[in-house]
Design a protein around this motif. Structure first.
Motif, PDB file in Angstrom:
ATOM      1  N   GLN A   1       0.843  -1.208   0.000  1.00  0.00           N
ATOM      2  CA  GLN A   1       0.000   0.000   0.000  1.00  0.00           C
ATOM      3  C   GLN A   1       0.879   1.261   0.000  1.00  0.00           C
ATOM      4  OE1 GLN A   1      -2.115  -1.260   3.599  1.00  0.00           O
ATOM      5  NE2 GLN A   1      -4.053  -1.183   2.468  1.00  0.00           N
ATOM      6  N   GLN A   2       1.921   1.217   0.835  1.00  0.00           N
ATOM      7  CA  GLN A   2       2.828   2.361   0.949  1.00  0.00           C
ATOM      8  C   GLN A   2       3.490   2.656  -0.401  1.00  0.00           C
ATOM      9  OE1 GLN A   2       3.072   4.007   3.915  1.00  0.00           O
ATOM     10  NE2 GLN A   2       4.280   5.551   2.832  1.00  0.00           N
ATOM     11  N   ALA A   3       3.910   1.586  -1.080  1.00  0.00           N
ATOM     12  CA  ALA A   3       4.581   1.763  -2.375  1.00  0.00           C
ATOM     13  C   ALA A   3       3.608   2.304  -3.417  1.00  0.00           C
ATOM     14  CB  ALA A   3       5.171   0.426  -2.841  1.00  0.00           C
ATOM     15  N   PHE A   4       2.353   1.829  -3.409  1.00  0.00           N
ATOM     16  CA  PHE A   4       1.359   2.357  -4.355  1.00  0.00           C
ATOM     17  C   PHE A   4       1.159   3.851  -4.115  1.00  0.00           C
ATOM     18  CE2 PHE A   4      -1.222  -0.637  -7.039  1.00  0.00           C
ATOM     19  CZ  PHE A   4      -0.338  -1.702  -6.956  1.00  0.00           C
ATOM     20  N   SER A   5       1.135   4.253  -2.840  1.00  0.00           N
ATOM     21  CA  SER A   5       0.954   5.663  -2.514  1.00  0.00           C
ATOM     22  C   SER A   5       2.164   6.478  -2.983  1.00  0.00           C
ATOM     23  CB  SER A   5       0.755   5.799  -1.002  1.00  0.00           C
ATOM     24  OG  SER A   5       0.775   7.151  -0.626  1.00  0.00           O
ATOM     25  N   GLU A   6       3.360   6.014  -2.642  1.00  0.00           N
ATOM     26  CA  GLU A   6       4.569   6.782  -2.951  1.00  0.00           C
ATOM     27  C   GLU A   6       4.856   6.846  -4.456  1.00  0.00           C
ATOM     28  OE1 GLU A   6       7.713   5.170  -0.552  1.00  0.00           O
ATOM     29  OE2 GLU A   6       6.710   5.743   1.308  1.00  0.00           O
ATOM     30  N   CYS A   7       4.534   5.774  -5.173  1.00  0.00           N
ATOM     31  CA  CYS A   7       4.819   5.748  -6.623  1.00  0.00           C
ATOM     32  C   CYS A   7       3.664   6.312  -7.444  1.00  0.00           C
ATOM     33  CB  CYS A   7       5.131   4.328  -7.081  1.00  0.00           C
ATOM     34  SG  CYS A   7       6.586   3.622  -6.318  1.00  0.00           S
ATOM     35  N   HIS A   8       2.616   6.745  -6.783  1.00  0.00           N
ATOM     36  CA  HIS A   8       1.403   7.209  -7.454  1.00  0.00           C
ATOM     37  C   HIS A   8       0.928   6.153  -8.459  1.00  0.00           C
ATOM     38  CE1 HIS A   8      -1.673  10.032  -8.332  1.00  0.00           C
ATOM     39  NE2 HIS A   8      -1.354  10.129  -9.606  1.00  0.00           N
ATOM     40  N   ALA A   9       0.720   4.944  -7.951  1.00  0.00           N
ATOM     41  CA  ALA A   9       0.366   3.810  -8.811  1.00  0.00           C
ATOM     42  C   ALA A   9      -1.143   3.710  -9.014  1.00  0.00           C
ATOM     43  CB  ALA A   9       0.911   2.522  -8.205  1.00  0.00           C
ATOM     44  N   LEU A  10      -1.813   4.837  -8.964  1.00  0.00           N
ATOM     45  CA  LEU A  10      -3.268   4.841  -9.175  1.00  0.00           C
ATOM     46  C   LEU A  10      -3.691   6.232  -9.617  1.00  0.00           C
ATOM     47  CD1 LEU A  10      -5.099   5.574  -5.923  1.00  0.00           C
ATOM     48  CD2 LEU A  10      -2.721   4.857  -5.799  1.00  0.00           C
ATOM     49  N   GLN A  11      -4.841   6.249 -10.301  1.00  0.00           N
ATOM     50  CA  GLN A  11      -5.437   7.550 -10.576  1.00  0.00           C
ATOM     51  C   GLN A  11      -6.836   7.572  -9.969  1.00  0.00           C
ATOM     52  OE1 GLN A  11      -4.839   9.018 -14.625  1.00  0.00           O
ATOM     53  NE2 GLN A  11      -2.779   8.164 -14.606  1.00  0.00           N
TER      54      GLN A  11
END
Lengths: 270, 160
Positions: free
Chosen positions: B93-103
Protein backbone atom coordinates in the motif's frame (compact mmCIF):
# COMPACT_ATOMS: atom_id res chain seq x y z
CA UNK A 1 -27.72 -16.30 -11.42
CA UNK A 2 -30.76 -18.52 -11.28
CA UNK A 3 -31.33 -20.42 -8.05
CA UNK A 4 -29.74 -23.83 -7.52
CA UNK A 5 -28.93 -26.18 -4.67
CA UNK A 6 -25.25 -26.63 -3.80
CA UNK A 7 -24.08 -30.01 -2.53
CA UNK A 8 -20.57 -31.04 -1.50
CA UNK A 9 -20.53 -34.85 -1.52
CA UNK A 10 -18.09 -36.85 0.58
CA UNK A 11 -17.31 -39.58 -1.91
CA UNK A 12 -17.08 -40.19 -5.65
CA UNK A 13 -20.00 -42.70 -5.73
CA UNK A 14 -22.13 -40.16 -3.87
CA UNK A 15 -21.22 -37.44 -6.41
CA UNK A 16 -21.98 -39.76 -9.30
CA UNK A 17 -25.29 -40.78 -7.73
CA UNK A 18 -26.36 -37.14 -7.27
CA UNK A 19 -25.53 -36.32 -10.89
CA UNK A 20 -27.42 -39.35 -12.16
CA UNK A 21 -30.44 -38.83 -9.90
CA UNK A 22 -30.90 -35.12 -10.67
CA UNK A 23 -31.16 -34.60 -14.39
CA UNK A 24 -30.48 -30.86 -14.08
CA UNK A 25 -27.43 -31.29 -11.84
CA UNK A 26 -23.96 -30.18 -12.97
CA UNK A 27 -20.55 -30.97 -11.52
CA UNK A 28 -18.61 -27.98 -10.15
CA UNK A 29 -14.84 -28.06 -9.95
CA UNK A 30 -12.84 -24.80 -9.98
CA UNK A 31 -15.83 -23.01 -11.49
CA UNK A 32 -13.72 -20.70 -13.66
CA UNK A 33 -15.96 -21.29 -16.67
CA UNK A 34 -19.15 -22.47 -14.97
CA UNK A 35 -19.62 -19.59 -12.51
CA UNK A 36 -19.22 -16.83 -15.15
CA UNK A 37 -21.68 -18.82 -17.33
CA UNK A 38 -24.18 -18.98 -14.45
CA UNK A 39 -23.75 -15.27 -13.73
CA UNK A 40 -24.82 -14.50 -17.29
CA UNK A 41 -27.81 -16.83 -16.91
CA UNK A 42 -26.61 -18.92 -19.85
CA UNK A 43 -27.18 -22.10 -17.85
CA UNK A 44 -29.73 -23.11 -15.23
CA UNK A 45 -28.64 -26.20 -13.28
CA UNK A 46 -30.92 -27.52 -10.54
CA UNK A 47 -27.98 -28.64 -8.40
CA UNK A 48 -24.24 -27.97 -8.33
CA UNK A 49 -22.23 -30.94 -7.12
CA UNK A 50 -18.86 -29.68 -5.81
CA UNK A 51 -16.11 -32.19 -6.62
CA UNK A 52 -13.20 -30.33 -5.05
CA UNK A 53 -13.40 -32.07 -1.68
CA UNK A 54 -13.05 -35.59 -3.10
CA UNK A 55 -9.75 -37.24 -2.14
CA UNK A 56 -10.12 -39.65 -5.09
CA UNK A 57 -9.61 -36.73 -7.50
CA UNK A 58 -6.47 -35.34 -5.89
CA UNK A 59 -2.77 -35.84 -6.33
CA UNK A 60 0.16 -35.83 -8.73
CA UNK A 61 2.34 -38.96 -8.96
CA UNK A 62 4.71 -40.86 -11.22
CA UNK A 63 3.34 -44.38 -11.54
CA UNK A 64 5.18 -46.98 -13.62
CA UNK A 65 6.71 -44.38 -15.92
CA UNK A 66 3.55 -42.34 -16.42
CA UNK A 67 2.51 -39.04 -14.90
CA UNK A 68 -0.88 -39.35 -13.20
CA UNK A 69 -2.74 -36.17 -12.29
CA UNK A 70 -6.00 -36.10 -10.32
CA UNK A 71 -8.92 -34.33 -11.99
CA UNK A 72 -9.36 -31.78 -9.18
CA UNK A 73 -5.72 -30.69 -9.34
CA UNK A 74 -5.54 -26.94 -9.75
CA UNK A 75 -3.49 -25.32 -12.55
CA UNK A 76 -1.14 -23.69 -10.02
CA UNK A 77 -0.35 -27.11 -8.54
CA UNK A 78 0.56 -28.50 -11.98
CA UNK A 79 2.61 -25.39 -12.80
CA UNK A 80 4.65 -25.53 -9.57
CA UNK A 81 4.85 -29.29 -8.91
CA UNK A 82 8.43 -30.53 -8.77
CA UNK A 83 7.31 -33.89 -10.16
CA UNK A 84 5.65 -32.28 -13.20
CA UNK A 85 8.48 -29.80 -13.78
CA UNK A 86 11.04 -32.60 -13.80
CA UNK A 87 9.13 -35.29 -15.68
CA UNK A 88 6.99 -33.27 -18.12
CA UNK A 89 8.21 -29.65 -18.11
CA UNK A 90 6.13 -28.72 -21.16
CA UNK A 91 2.96 -29.48 -19.19
CA UNK A 92 4.11 -27.38 -16.22
CA UNK A 93 4.90 -24.51 -18.61
CA UNK A 94 1.49 -24.85 -20.28
CA UNK A 95 -0.27 -24.74 -16.88
CA UNK A 96 1.73 -21.66 -15.87
CA UNK A 97 0.33 -19.83 -18.90
CA UNK A 98 -3.37 -20.59 -18.43
CA UNK A 99 -5.58 -17.53 -17.83
CA UNK A 100 -4.20 -15.44 -14.98
CA UNK A 101 -3.00 -16.15 -11.41
CA UNK A 102 -6.53 -15.97 -9.97
CA UNK A 103 -7.79 -18.49 -12.54
CA UNK A 104 -4.80 -20.82 -12.00
CA UNK A 105 -5.47 -20.80 -8.24
CA UNK A 106 -9.01 -22.14 -8.76
CA UNK A 107 -9.30 -23.88 -12.15
CA UNK A 108 -8.68 -27.62 -12.40
CA UNK A 109 -7.32 -29.95 -15.08
CA UNK A 110 -10.39 -32.20 -14.99
CA UNK A 111 -12.72 -29.24 -15.29
CA UNK A 112 -10.87 -27.84 -18.28
CA UNK A 113 -10.66 -31.18 -20.09
CA UNK A 114 -14.32 -32.07 -19.40
CA UNK A 115 -15.45 -28.63 -20.61
CA UNK A 116 -13.34 -28.93 -23.80
CA UNK A 117 -13.48 -25.25 -24.64
CA UNK A 118 -12.12 -24.95 -28.21
CA UNK A 119 -9.60 -22.35 -26.97
CA UNK A 120 -8.53 -24.13 -23.76
CA UNK A 121 -4.86 -25.09 -23.34
CA UNK A 122 -5.02 -28.50 -21.63
CA UNK A 123 -6.82 -30.41 -24.42
CA UNK A 124 -3.78 -29.85 -26.69
CA UNK A 125 -1.48 -31.51 -24.15
CA UNK A 126 -3.87 -34.41 -23.56
CA UNK A 127 -4.21 -35.04 -27.31
CA UNK A 128 -0.59 -34.26 -28.22
CA UNK A 129 0.72 -36.66 -25.59
CA UNK A 130 -1.90 -39.34 -26.38
CA UNK A 131 -2.87 -39.32 -22.70
CA UNK A 132 -5.55 -41.54 -21.20
CA UNK A 133 -8.59 -39.97 -19.53
CA UNK A 134 -9.74 -42.13 -16.60
CA UNK A 135 -13.33 -41.73 -15.42
CA UNK A 136 -15.39 -43.31 -12.65
CA UNK A 137 -16.58 -45.82 -15.28
CA UNK A 138 -13.78 -46.49 -17.80
CA UNK A 139 -10.58 -45.32 -19.51
CA UNK A 140 -10.79 -43.25 -22.68
CA UNK A 141 -7.94 -42.62 -25.15
CA UNK A 142 -7.40 -38.94 -25.96
CA UNK A 143 -8.09 -39.60 -29.67
CA UNK A 144 -11.60 -40.81 -28.73
CA UNK A 145 -12.26 -38.31 -25.94
CA UNK A 146 -12.44 -34.95 -27.73
CA UNK A 147 -15.39 -34.66 -30.07
CA UNK A 148 -15.51 -31.03 -31.20
CA UNK A 149 -16.73 -27.80 -29.65
CA UNK A 150 -17.49 -28.38 -25.93
CA UNK A 151 -18.21 -32.04 -26.81
CA UNK A 152 -16.50 -35.08 -25.28
CA UNK A 153 -17.02 -38.82 -24.94
CA UNK A 154 -18.28 -38.34 -21.36
CA UNK A 155 -21.76 -39.71 -20.72
CA UNK A 156 -24.27 -37.87 -18.49
CA UNK A 157 -23.04 -38.07 -14.89
CA UNK A 158 -19.68 -39.58 -15.86
CA UNK A 159 -16.77 -37.93 -14.04
CA UNK A 160 -13.10 -37.66 -14.95
CA UNK A 161 -11.04 -39.00 -12.03
CA UNK A 162 -7.50 -38.57 -13.35
CA UNK A 163 -5.47 -38.13 -16.49
CA UNK A 164 -2.51 -40.37 -17.21
CA UNK A 165 0.29 -38.97 -19.39
CA UNK A 166 3.03 -41.07 -20.97
CA UNK A 167 6.41 -39.37 -20.57
CA UNK A 168 7.65 -38.04 -23.91
CA UNK A 169 11.27 -37.85 -25.02
CA UNK A 170 10.56 -34.24 -25.95
CA UNK A 171 7.57 -31.94 -25.79
CA UNK A 172 6.81 -28.24 -26.06
CA UNK A 173 3.77 -25.96 -26.24
CA UNK A 174 3.55 -22.55 -27.86
CA UNK A 175 0.48 -20.36 -27.94
CA UNK A 176 -0.60 -17.01 -29.25
CA UNK A 177 -2.81 -15.81 -26.41
CA UNK A 178 -5.71 -13.48 -26.99
CA UNK A 179 -4.30 -10.25 -25.55
CA UNK A 180 -7.30 -9.61 -23.27
CA UNK A 181 -8.62 -13.01 -22.24
CA UNK A 182 -5.42 -15.07 -22.36
CA UNK A 183 -7.25 -17.86 -24.18
CA UNK A 184 -5.31 -19.47 -27.03
CA UNK A 185 -6.09 -17.80 -30.37
CA UNK A 186 -3.99 -20.76 -31.48
CA UNK A 187 -1.84 -23.10 -29.41
CA UNK A 188 0.29 -25.98 -30.67
CA UNK A 189 1.57 -28.87 -28.56
CA UNK A 190 4.33 -30.99 -30.13
CA UNK A 191 5.44 -34.22 -28.49
CA UNK A 192 7.76 -37.08 -29.39
CA UNK A 193 6.72 -40.12 -27.37
CA UNK A 194 8.26 -43.53 -28.01
CA UNK A 195 9.67 -42.15 -31.26
CA UNK A 196 6.24 -41.07 -32.52
CA UNK A 197 5.60 -37.39 -33.30
CA UNK A 198 2.21 -35.87 -32.53
CA UNK A 199 1.11 -32.30 -33.14
CA UNK A 200 -2.10 -31.10 -31.46
CA UNK A 201 -3.71 -27.73 -32.19
CA UNK A 202 -6.11 -25.81 -29.96
CA UNK A 203 -7.85 -22.46 -30.43
CA UNK A 204 -7.77 -22.54 -34.21
CA UNK A 205 -10.64 -24.91 -34.94
CA UNK A 206 -14.02 -25.86 -33.46
CA UNK A 207 -12.18 -28.28 -31.17
CA UNK A 208 -8.67 -29.54 -30.54
CA UNK A 209 -7.31 -31.49 -33.54
CA UNK A 210 -4.12 -33.16 -34.79
CA UNK A 211 -2.18 -31.54 -37.60
CA UNK A 212 -1.37 -34.78 -39.37
CA UNK A 213 0.58 -33.21 -42.27
CA UNK A 214 3.02 -31.74 -39.76
CA UNK A 215 3.23 -35.04 -37.87
CA UNK A 216 4.24 -36.87 -41.06
CA UNK A 217 6.74 -34.18 -42.03
CA UNK A 218 8.35 -34.09 -38.58
CA UNK A 219 8.40 -37.87 -38.37
CA UNK A 220 10.52 -37.87 -41.55
CA UNK A 221 12.73 -34.97 -40.45
CA UNK A 222 12.37 -33.39 -37.00
CA UNK A 223 13.31 -29.83 -37.89
CA UNK A 224 11.66 -26.44 -38.48
CA UNK A 225 12.51 -26.72 -42.19
CA UNK A 226 10.27 -29.80 -42.45
CA UNK A 227 7.12 -27.79 -41.73
CA UNK A 228 8.14 -24.29 -42.81
CA UNK A 229 6.54 -24.77 -46.23
CA UNK A 230 3.35 -26.53 -45.08
CA UNK A 231 0.03 -24.77 -45.60
CA UNK A 232 -2.87 -25.27 -43.20
CA UNK A 233 -6.31 -25.51 -44.80
CA UNK A 234 -8.41 -22.69 -43.34
CA UNK A 235 -11.77 -24.10 -44.48
CA UNK A 236 -12.96 -25.44 -41.13
CA UNK A 237 -11.06 -23.06 -38.85
CA UNK A 238 -12.64 -20.49 -36.54
CA UNK A 239 -13.37 -16.99 -37.77
CA UNK A 240 -14.56 -14.26 -35.39
CA UNK A 241 -14.02 -10.59 -34.58
CA UNK A 242 -10.54 -11.40 -33.27
CA UNK A 243 -9.16 -13.14 -36.35
CA UNK A 244 -10.31 -14.58 -39.69
CA UNK A 245 -9.73 -18.27 -40.43
CA UNK A 246 -6.74 -17.57 -42.71
CA UNK A 247 -5.00 -15.71 -39.87
CA UNK A 248 -5.48 -18.68 -37.54
CA UNK A 249 -4.28 -21.07 -40.26
CA UNK A 250 -1.05 -19.10 -40.45
CA UNK A 251 -0.78 -19.02 -36.64
CA UNK A 252 -0.87 -22.83 -36.54
CA UNK A 253 2.38 -23.04 -38.51
CA UNK A 254 3.97 -20.11 -36.65
CA UNK A 255 3.15 -21.60 -33.23
CA UNK A 256 4.40 -25.01 -34.36
CA UNK A 257 7.67 -23.39 -35.41
CA UNK A 258 7.92 -21.64 -32.03
CA UNK A 259 7.34 -24.91 -30.19
CA UNK A 260 10.10 -26.49 -32.30
CA UNK A 261 12.42 -23.59 -31.49
CA UNK A 262 11.90 -24.33 -27.79
CA UNK A 263 12.82 -27.96 -28.40
CA UNK A 264 16.02 -26.99 -30.24
CA UNK A 265 17.25 -24.93 -27.29
CA UNK A 266 16.48 -27.49 -24.57
CA UNK A 267 16.67 -31.26 -24.59
CA UNK A 268 13.32 -31.91 -22.88
CA UNK A 269 11.39 -28.81 -23.88
CA UNK A 270 10.41 -25.97 -21.58
CA UNK B 1 -30.28 -21.23 2.10
CA UNK B 2 -27.05 -22.32 3.72
CA UNK B 3 -25.20 -21.21 6.79
CA UNK B 4 -21.61 -20.42 5.87
CA UNK B 5 -18.92 -20.03 8.51
CA UNK B 6 -15.55 -18.63 7.55
CA UNK B 7 -12.72 -16.50 8.89
CA UNK B 8 -12.47 -12.99 7.43
CA UNK B 9 -9.49 -10.81 8.31
CA UNK B 10 -8.81 -12.98 11.33
CA UNK B 11 -12.37 -12.92 12.71
CA UNK B 12 -14.75 -15.88 12.69
CA UNK B 13 -18.02 -14.98 10.97
CA UNK B 14 -21.17 -16.86 10.07
CA UNK B 15 -23.74 -15.77 7.50
CA UNK B 16 -27.01 -17.18 6.14
CA UNK B 17 -26.96 -16.97 2.36
CA UNK B 18 -28.62 -18.41 -0.72
CA UNK B 19 -26.46 -21.05 -2.39
CA UNK B 20 -26.04 -18.79 -5.44
CA UNK B 21 -24.57 -15.91 -3.38
CA UNK B 22 -21.08 -14.86 -4.42
CA UNK B 23 -18.25 -14.41 -1.93
CA UNK B 24 -17.92 -10.78 -3.11
CA UNK B 25 -21.56 -10.13 -2.13
CA UNK B 26 -21.05 -11.60 1.34
CA UNK B 27 -17.96 -9.46 1.90
CA UNK B 28 -19.61 -6.25 0.74
CA UNK B 29 -23.25 -6.66 1.74
CA UNK B 30 -23.27 -8.97 4.76
CA UNK B 31 -19.97 -7.87 6.28
CA UNK B 32 -19.77 -4.26 5.04
CA UNK B 33 -16.25 -4.74 3.69
CA UNK B 34 -16.72 -2.48 0.67
CA UNK B 35 -13.00 -2.20 -0.08
CA UNK B 36 -13.52 -5.27 -2.28
CA UNK B 37 -14.78 -3.67 -5.48
CA UNK B 38 -17.04 -5.09 -8.19
CA UNK B 39 -15.72 -3.79 -11.50
CA UNK B 40 -16.91 -5.96 -14.35
CA UNK B 41 -19.02 -8.79 -12.96
CA UNK B 42 -17.68 -10.99 -15.79
CA UNK B 43 -14.62 -12.31 -13.94
CA UNK B 44 -12.14 -10.30 -15.98
CA UNK B 45 -11.11 -7.12 -14.15
CA UNK B 46 -9.76 -8.44 -10.84
CA UNK B 47 -11.05 -5.48 -8.75
CA UNK B 48 -12.68 -8.01 -6.40
CA UNK B 49 -9.41 -9.92 -5.74
CA UNK B 50 -9.01 -11.25 -2.19
CA UNK B 51 -6.89 -13.97 -0.61
CA UNK B 52 -8.68 -17.28 -0.04
CA UNK B 53 -6.59 -19.59 2.14
CA UNK B 54 -3.58 -17.49 1.17
CA UNK B 55 -4.10 -17.61 -2.61
CA UNK B 56 -5.42 -14.78 -4.81
CA UNK B 57 -8.91 -15.34 -6.22
CA UNK B 58 -11.59 -13.21 -7.84
CA UNK B 59 -14.26 -13.14 -5.14
CA UNK B 60 -16.96 -12.47 -7.76
CA UNK B 61 -16.22 -15.93 -9.20
CA UNK B 62 -16.34 -17.95 -5.98
CA UNK B 63 -19.62 -18.97 -4.36
CA UNK B 64 -19.82 -18.13 -0.66
CA UNK B 65 -20.71 -21.79 0.02
CA UNK B 66 -17.46 -22.86 -1.69
CA UNK B 67 -15.54 -20.69 0.78
CA UNK B 68 -17.08 -22.34 3.85
CA UNK B 69 -14.41 -23.11 6.42
CA UNK B 70 -11.82 -21.00 4.59
CA UNK B 71 -9.67 -18.09 5.63
CA UNK B 72 -10.32 -14.89 3.67
CA UNK B 73 -8.27 -11.70 3.68
CA UNK B 74 -9.58 -8.51 2.10
CA UNK B 75 -7.88 -5.15 1.58
CA UNK B 76 -9.23 -4.09 5.00
CA UNK B 77 -7.23 -6.86 6.65
CA UNK B 78 -3.96 -6.28 4.82
CA UNK B 79 -2.39 -3.50 6.92
CA UNK B 80 -3.31 -5.15 10.26
CA UNK B 81 -1.79 -8.42 8.95
CA UNK B 82 1.53 -6.59 8.70
CA UNK B 83 1.23 -4.27 11.72
CA UNK B 84 -1.38 -5.43 14.26
CA UNK B 85 -1.68 -1.90 15.68
CA UNK B 86 -3.04 -0.80 12.29
CA UNK B 87 -0.98 2.38 12.56
CA UNK B 88 0.99 1.87 9.33
CA UNK B 89 0.15 0.81 5.82
CA UNK B 90 1.29 -2.52 4.37
CA UNK B 91 4.49 -2.03 2.30
CA UNK B 92 2.55 -2.69 -0.92
CA UNK B 93 0.00 0.00 0.00
CA UNK B 94 2.83 2.36 0.95
CA UNK B 95 4.58 1.76 -2.38
CA UNK B 96 1.36 2.36 -4.35
CA UNK B 97 0.95 5.66 -2.51
CA UNK B 98 4.57 6.78 -2.95
CA UNK B 99 4.82 5.75 -6.62
CA UNK B 100 1.40 7.21 -7.45
CA UNK B 101 0.37 3.81 -8.81
CA UNK B 102 -3.27 4.84 -9.17
CA UNK B 103 -5.44 7.55 -10.58
CA UNK B 104 -9.13 6.87 -9.98
CA UNK B 105 -8.31 4.15 -7.45
CA UNK B 106 -11.10 1.77 -8.40
CA UNK B 107 -8.84 -1.14 -9.35
CA UNK B 108 -6.41 -0.44 -6.49
CA UNK B 109 -7.70 -2.77 -3.74
CA UNK B 110 -7.72 -5.74 -6.13
CA UNK B 111 -4.39 -4.70 -7.60
CA UNK B 112 -2.79 -4.50 -4.13
CA UNK B 113 -4.17 -7.90 -3.09
CA UNK B 114 -2.88 -9.41 -6.36
CA UNK B 115 0.56 -7.83 -5.82
CA UNK B 116 0.86 -9.20 -2.27
CA UNK B 117 0.01 -12.65 -3.66
CA UNK B 118 2.57 -12.27 -6.46
CA UNK B 119 5.34 -11.19 -4.05
CA UNK B 120 4.67 -14.15 -1.78
CA UNK B 121 5.42 -16.55 -4.67
CA UNK B 122 8.03 -14.36 -6.40
CA UNK B 123 9.79 -12.10 -3.88
CA UNK B 124 12.09 -10.47 -6.44
CA UNK B 125 10.16 -10.31 -9.74
CA UNK B 126 11.55 -8.82 -12.94
CA UNK B 127 9.36 -6.66 -15.17
CA UNK B 128 8.05 -9.59 -17.23
CA UNK B 129 7.15 -11.54 -14.09
CA UNK B 130 5.28 -8.50 -12.74
CA UNK B 131 3.34 -8.08 -15.99
CA UNK B 132 2.54 -11.82 -16.14
CA UNK B 133 1.62 -11.84 -12.43
CA UNK B 134 -0.88 -8.99 -12.85
CA UNK B 135 -2.60 -10.35 -15.97
CA UNK B 136 -5.78 -10.89 -13.96
CA UNK B 137 -6.10 -7.23 -12.98
CA UNK B 138 -7.15 -4.38 -15.26
CA UNK B 139 -6.36 -0.69 -14.72
CA UNK B 140 -7.94 1.77 -17.14
CA UNK B 141 -6.12 4.90 -15.92
CA UNK B 142 -2.44 4.46 -15.31
CA UNK B 143 -1.06 2.52 -18.26
CA UNK B 144 0.49 0.30 -15.56
CA UNK B 145 3.85 2.11 -15.59
CA UNK B 146 3.65 3.34 -12.01
CA UNK B 147 2.03 0.08 -10.86
CA UNK B 148 5.09 -1.84 -12.08
CA UNK B 149 7.31 0.73 -10.35
CA UNK B 150 5.35 0.29 -7.09
CA UNK B 151 5.66 -3.50 -7.27
CA UNK B 152 9.45 -3.20 -7.59
CA UNK B 153 9.61 -0.78 -4.65
CA UNK B 154 7.32 -2.95 -2.51
CA UNK B 155 9.36 -6.04 -3.35
CA UNK B 156 12.58 -4.45 -2.14
CA UNK B 157 10.84 -3.08 0.99
CA UNK B 158 9.49 -6.54 1.83
CA UNK B 159 12.86 -8.22 1.26
CA UNK B 160 14.68 -5.68 3.50
Amino acid sequence: MYEFTYIKPGSLPEASDLLTRHEGAKPLSGGMTLIPTLKQRLSQPSHLVDLTGLAALKGIALVEGRLEIGAATRHVEVATSTVVRESLPALAALAAGIGDPQVRNRGTMGGSVANNDPAADYPSAVLGLAATVHTDRRSIAADDFFQGMFATALEPGELITRISFPLPERAAYAKFPHPASGYAMTGVFIAVTGGVVRVAVTGAGPGVFRWTDAEAALQASFSPAAIAGLEVDATDLNADIHAPAAYRANLVRVMALRALETLQTSSKGQ
Amino acid sequence: MSQVSLTVNGKAVSVDVEDRTLLSSVLRENLGLTGTHIGCDTSQCGACTVHLDGRVVKSCTVLAVQAAGSDVMTIEGLAPSHDPSGATLHPVQQAFSECHALQCGFCTPGMIMAVTGLLKDTPDPDEQQIIHGLEGNLCRCTGYVNIVKAVKQAASALRA
